[in-house]
Design an enzyme around this catalytic site. Structure first.
Site, PDB file in Angstrom:
ATOM      1  N   PHE A   1      34.965   6.702  87.204  1.00  0.00           N
ATOM      2  CA  PHE A   1      34.799   5.442  86.401  1.00  0.00           C
ATOM      3  C   PHE A   1      35.281   4.118  86.991  1.00  0.00           C
ATOM      4  O   PHE A   1      36.646   4.265  87.338  1.00  0.00           O
ATOM      5  CB  PHE A   1      35.286   5.761  85.100  1.00  0.00           C
ATOM      6  CG  PHE A   1      34.999   4.617  84.061  1.00  0.00           C
ATOM      7  CD1 PHE A   1      33.962   4.670  83.549  1.00  0.00           C
ATOM      8  CD2 PHE A   1      36.034   3.758  83.838  1.00  0.00           C
ATOM      9  CE1 PHE A   1      33.490   3.795  82.441  1.00  0.00           C
ATOM     10  CE2 PHE A   1      35.801   2.716  82.818  1.00  0.00           C
ATOM     11  CZ  PHE A   1      34.354   2.709  82.211  1.00  0.00           C
TER      12      PHE A   1
ATOM     13  N   ASP B   1      32.704  -2.807  82.761  1.00  0.00           N
ATOM     14  CA  ASP B   1      33.944  -2.726  81.665  1.00  0.00           C
ATOM     15  C   ASP B   1      34.417  -1.628  81.388  1.00  0.00           C
ATOM     16  O   ASP B   1      33.749  -0.564  81.647  1.00  0.00           O
ATOM     17  CB  ASP B   1      33.410  -3.748  80.580  1.00  0.00           C
ATOM     18  CG  ASP B   1      32.498  -2.839  79.808  1.00  0.00           C
ATOM     19  OD1 ASP B   1      31.435  -2.549  80.116  1.00  0.00           O
ATOM     20  OD2 ASP B   1      32.872  -2.577  78.546  1.00  0.00           O
TER      21      ASP B   1
ATOM     22  N   ASP C   1      24.386   5.594  86.744  1.00  0.00           N
ATOM     23  CA  ASP C   1      25.184   6.845  86.734  1.00  0.00           C
ATOM     24  C   ASP C   1      24.416   7.874  86.257  1.00  0.00           C
ATOM     25  O   ASP C   1      23.935   8.370  87.235  1.00  0.00           O
ATOM     26  CB  ASP C   1      26.188   6.333  85.337  1.00  0.00           C
ATOM     27  CG  ASP C   1      27.142   7.296  85.033  1.00  0.00           C
ATOM     28  OD1 ASP C   1      27.827   7.806  86.222  1.00  0.00           O
ATOM     29  OD2 ASP C   1      27.565   7.658  83.941  1.00  0.00           O
TER      30      ASP C   1
HETATM   31  P1  IMP Z   1      23.507   5.705  82.945  1.00  0.00           P
HETATM   32  O1  IMP Z   1      22.396   5.445  81.743  1.00  0.00           O
HETATM   33  O2  IMP Z   1      24.085   7.140  82.719  1.00  0.00           O
HETATM   34  O3  IMP Z   1      22.781   5.649  84.164  1.00  0.00           O
HETATM   35  O4  IMP Z   1      24.379   4.592  82.689  1.00  0.00           O
HETATM   36  C1  IMP Z   1      24.027   3.274  82.863  1.00  0.00           C
HETATM   37  C2  IMP Z   1      25.305   2.301  82.101  1.00  0.00           C
HETATM   38  O5  IMP Z   1      26.489   2.858  81.874  1.00  0.00           O
HETATM   39  C3  IMP Z   1      25.546   1.105  83.195  1.00  0.00           C
HETATM   40  O6  IMP Z   1      24.480   0.069  83.197  1.00  0.00           O
HETATM   41  C4  IMP Z   1      26.673   0.657  82.825  1.00  0.00           C
HETATM   42  O7  IMP Z   1      26.860  -0.203  82.025  1.00  0.00           O
HETATM   43  C5  IMP Z   1      27.597   2.046  82.293  1.00  0.00           C
HETATM   44  N1  IMP Z   1      28.249   2.545  83.500  1.00  0.00           N
HETATM   45  C6  IMP Z   1      27.945   3.803  84.060  1.00  0.00           C
HETATM   46  N2  IMP Z   1      28.981   4.207  85.002  1.00  0.00           N
HETATM   47  C7  IMP Z   1      30.001   3.206  84.650  1.00  0.00           C
HETATM   48  C8  IMP Z   1      31.184   2.893  85.210  1.00  0.00           C
HETATM   49  O8  IMP Z   1      31.800   3.653  86.064  1.00  0.00           O
HETATM   50  N3  IMP Z   1      31.966   2.080  84.583  1.00  0.00           N
HETATM   51  C9  IMP Z   1      31.593   0.999  83.732  1.00  0.00           C
HETATM   52  N4  IMP Z   1      30.326   1.267  83.200  1.00  0.00           N
HETATM   53  C10 IMP Z   1      29.327   2.255  83.778  1.00  0.00           C
END
Ligand code: IMP
Length: 179
Positions: free
Chosen positions: A155, A162, A106
């Protein structure tokens, strides 16, 4: 099912199982080719990647070493600024080629932290395979080596992902319906 409801949120069908499986198989095929003659250590990142990890390993069908780790940096539908190592990697990674299996990139905050930590810990190479990638949400310096599907900055839940611990067990992926 075209629509599901989890707590206070409504979600609509976004990516069907068949398309997800096809993308994962493509990723697994690339990995298989790249690890020929190598002895990589796979690190499955829980909880969200549990289905992705199983699918990739099922396809690889070989004598590979797989361990698990768990981090948290996500709360509700918003990313907070901290990575918590709930279950750190216990295997000796020194001199190893490590391949992370992650559910979704993300902002890239979590994987930026984890990949740096693995390199600092002595891994000879750190690669990242992600089932899903939101390029428009990326805010940190992370370049995944293997990407299942690129998606818009919405999302989503399902196929391991989840919303407040609900929705992981759906075989398709759903996206939030903004009201
Ligand atoms: P980041 O550190 O912002 O890249 O977020 C990574 C983590 O956030 C992922 O491993 C997911 O567990 C969670 N995440 C990010 N986007 C989503 C989404 O759209 N739905 C559910 N979980 C998400």
């Amino acid at each position: 099912m075209d629509r599901i409801r989890l707590k206070d949120k409504e979600f609509e069908l976004y990516i069907a199982e068949k398309e997800i499986k096809k993308a994962i198989e493509r990723v697994a095929r690339q990995i298989k080719k790249d690890i020929e003659g190598k002895n990589p250590l796979f690190i499955g990142v829980l909880n969200g990647a549990f289905m992705f990890i199983a699918d990739v390993m099922h396809y690889l069908n070989g004598p590979y070493e797989l361990t698990f780790a768990r981090y948290s940096s996500y709360q509700g539908t918003d990313t907070s600024g901290m990575v918590n190592e709930i279950m750190p990697v216990k295997s000796d990674i020194r001199g190893r080629c490590v391949i992370l299996l992650e559910d979704i990139i993300d902002t890239g905050f979590t994987m930026n932290y984890v990949m740096r930590k693995l390199r600092d810990g002595g891994a000879s190479e750190v690669r990242l395979a992600t089932m899903l990638y939101k390029p428009d949400a990326l805010r940190h310096n992370v370049t995944p080596d293997y990407v299942g599907l690129e998606i818009a900055n919405d999302f989503i839940v399902g196929y391991g992902l989840d919303y407040d611990e609900l929705g992981r067990a759906y075989k398709d992926i759903y996206k939030i319906v903004e009201s």
